[in-house]
Enzyme design. Structure first.
Site, PDB file in Angstrom:
ATOM      1  N   ARG A 114     -22.802  41.161 -60.611  1.00 45.35           N
ATOM      2  CA  ARG A 114     -22.699  41.248 -61.859  1.00 45.35           C
ATOM      3  C   ARG A 114     -24.274  40.705 -62.951  1.00 45.35           C
ATOM      4  NH1 ARG A 114     -19.231  36.339 -65.537  1.00 45.35           N
ATOM      5  NH2 ARG A 114     -17.809  37.849 -64.514  1.00 45.35           N
ATOM      6  N   HIS A 141     -15.854  46.162 -66.900  1.00 46.14           N
ATOM      7  CA  HIS A 141     -15.113  44.646 -65.648  1.00 46.14           C
ATOM      8  C   HIS A 141     -13.705  45.538 -65.000  1.00 46.14           C
ATOM      9  CE1 HIS A 141     -15.151  40.847 -64.562  1.00 46.14           C
ATOM     10  NE2 HIS A 141     -15.012  40.106 -65.440  1.00 46.14           N
ATOM     11  N   ASP A 237     -11.326  38.714 -76.597  1.00 45.63           N
ATOM     12  CA  ASP A 237     -12.354  38.247 -75.857  1.00 45.63           C
ATOM     13  C   ASP A 237     -13.174  37.555 -76.462  1.00 45.63           C
ATOM     14  OD1 ASP A 237     -14.823  38.240 -74.126  1.00 45.63           O
ATOM     15  OD2 ASP A 237     -15.220  40.819 -74.129  1.00 45.63           O
ATOM     16  N   CYS A 278      -9.113  37.330 -70.768  1.00 42.17           N
ATOM     17  CA  CYS A 278     -10.617  37.431 -69.818  1.00 42.17           C
ATOM     18  C   CYS A 278     -11.161  35.944 -69.522  1.00 42.17           C
ATOM     19  CB  CYS A 278     -11.265  38.709 -69.240  1.00 42.17           C
ATOM     20  SG  CYS A 278     -12.743  38.614 -70.686  1.00 42.17           S
ATOM     21  N   ARG A 323      -7.424  37.061 -60.546  1.00 42.54           N
ATOM     22  CA  ARG A 323      -9.044  37.498 -60.778  1.00 42.54           C
ATOM     23  C   ARG A 323      -9.143  37.243 -58.695  1.00 42.54           C
ATOM     24  NH1 ARG A 323     -12.884  37.634 -63.913  1.00 42.54           N
ATOM     25  NH2 ARG A 323     -13.514  39.460 -62.235  1.00 42.54           N
TER      26      ARG A 323
HETATM   27  N1  NVA Z   1     -17.046  40.509 -72.512  1.00 44.98           N
HETATM   28  C1  NVA Z   1     -17.432  39.284 -71.888  1.00 44.98           C
HETATM   29  C2  NVA Z   1     -16.534  38.984 -70.840  1.00 44.98           C
HETATM   30  C3  NVA Z   1     -16.795  37.884 -70.026  1.00 44.98           C
HETATM   31  C4  NVA Z   1     -15.961  37.622 -68.874  1.00 44.98           C
HETATM   32  C5  NVA Z   1     -19.124  39.173 -72.004  1.00 44.98           C
HETATM   33  O1  NVA Z   1     -20.010  39.403 -71.256  1.00 44.98           O
HETATM   34  O2  NVA Z   1     -19.582  38.704 -71.227  1.00 44.98           O
HETATM   35  N1   CP Z   2     -12.660  36.089 -66.179  1.00 43.93           N
HETATM   36  C1   CP Z   2     -15.128  36.060 -66.629  1.00 43.93           C
HETATM   37  O1   CP Z   2     -15.262  37.096 -65.693  1.00 43.93           O
HETATM   38  O2   CP Z   2     -14.468  35.558 -65.643  1.00 43.93           O
HETATM   39  P1   CP Z   2     -16.118  34.238 -65.253  1.00 43.93           P
HETATM   40  O3   CP Z   2     -17.449  35.175 -66.643  1.00 43.93           O
HETATM   41  O4   CP Z   2     -16.130  32.638 -65.349  1.00 43.93           O
HETATM   42  O5   CP Z   2     -16.764  35.053 -64.053  1.00 43.93           O
END
Ligand code: NVA
Ligand code: CP
Length: 341
Positions: A114, A141, A237, A278, A323
């Site tokens: 990530r 994602h 989101d 999410c 998830r």
């Molecule tokens: N768009 C958000 C998604 C988090 C799961 C981010 O990248 O922070």
């Molecule tokens: N939705 C999601 O990816 O959550 P986290 O940032 O907690 O992993």
């Protein structure tokens, strides 16, 4: 049967609809077995437990769901896992991604990443000799998409022909990924936001080509009635994503407030419509950032109202649970688990 052994999982664009279908079917099966108290590897999937295997989890950004999903899935599959957080490793500081990939490939059977640009996870995969899984980049994602598709199937029964409306910043990871997922699986995708937040021309064109095969339609609109009208799924989101500077909050609040998922948006769609997010979500001022925003801008709800978030139409916690089942399916299939058929 889809042959996914040895494959990376970097973005849904790399997978055929049949392969995505296979992963969804496997996720439903793994979930049913877990609910029935059958730990993967103990009975039905006995040839597919992975004792002695280990996976590395690189997180250059924070996470609750994705990290926990990978750790629990690995444990259920009989594997060990190592969490490598945003600090305390050599990654990026003293060691390149290419070197990290080769070091970890010698000790681990799979690597989750990530972080920031999609090119980083692609480079990691190019140098790794074990499967690499994208746990979120700025652009995509993909593991989240499997959970969302699974949740839609659980709630609505089918995917093909459903209308999914995404409200918010549609040019970032979640918006991009929904457009790809819908195009692949035959759902009609609508991005509803100001023009400035529409996805890139390049990705839209690519998705339209895919959609021509699946029967999906892709619509970009600034009009809330057009976006939410007759939607089967409305999702959103956060307005400011991880890694973006604090300075963008003011403009995002101004630009995206009209696209908040509230009672009006849900009523335009109808009672059958489900709400997905999410997570994490700013639906009240109960968080550190939420409190700061309330103090600075006088708002306590952002992308979704508390009313919608807590309503019977909202399935966000089931989505979060999914998830784990979907990530387990990705690990299982790419590391060579027995066919789910
Ligand atoms: N768009 C958000 C998604 C988090 C799961 C981010 O990248 O922070
Ligand atoms: N939705 C999601 O990816 O959550 P986290 O940032 O907690 O992993």
């Amino acid at each position: 049967m889809a042959e996914l052994k040895g494959r990376d999982f970097l973005k849904l664009l790399d997978f055929t609809p049949e392969e995505i279908r296979y992963l969804l079917d496997l996720s439903h099966r793994l979930k049913a077995e877990k609910k029935a108290g059958i730990a993967a590897g103990k009975q039905h999937l006995h040839e597919c437990s992975f004792p002695g295997k280990n996976i590395a989890l690189i997180f250059e950004k924070s996470s609750t769901r994705t990290r926990c999903a990978f750790e629990v899935a690995a444990s259920d599959l009989g594997m060990g896992s190592t969490y490598l957080g945003p600090s305390g490793t050599q990654i990026g500081g003293k060691e390149t991604i290419a070197d990290t990939a080769r070091v970890l490939s010698g000790m681990y059977d799979g690597i989750e990443y990530r972080g920031f640009g999609q090119e980083i996870v692609e480079e990691l995969a190019a140098y790794a000799s074990v499967p690499v899984w994208n746990g979120l980049t700025n652009e995509f994602h993909p593991t989240q998409m499997l959970a969302d598709l699974m949740t839609i199937e659980e709630q609505l029964g089918t995917l093909r022909g459903r209308k999914l409306c995404y409200m918010g910043d549609a040019r970032y990871n979640m918006g991009n990924s929904y457009m790809v997922a819908c195009a692949k699986m035959g759902l009609h995708y609508t991005a509803c936001c100001p023009r400035e937040y529409f996805p890139s021309e390049e990705l839209r064109r690519k998705c339209e080509e895919i959609a021509a095969e699946s029967g999906a339609e892709i619509t970009l609109t600034e009009d809330i009635r057009e976006g939410c009208g007759a939607a089967d799924v409305i999702c959103t989101d956060v307005w400011v994503s991880m890694g973006e500077p604090d300075e963008v909050w003011e403009k995002r609040i101004r630009d995206l407030s009209p696209y908040q998922v509230n009672r009006t948006a849900m009523e335009l769609a109808g009672e059958h419509c489900i709400f997905l997010h999410c997570l994490p979500a700013f639906h009240n001022a109960g968080t550190g950032i939420g409190k700061e925003i309330e103090k600075k801008f006088g708002i306590s709800e952002m992308e979704v109202t508390d009313e919608v978030f807590e309503s019977a139409q909202s399935h966000v916690f089931r989505q979060a649970e999914n998830r784990m089942h979907t990530i387990k399916a990705v690990i299982y299939a790419t590391l060579g688990g027995k066919s789910a058929e």
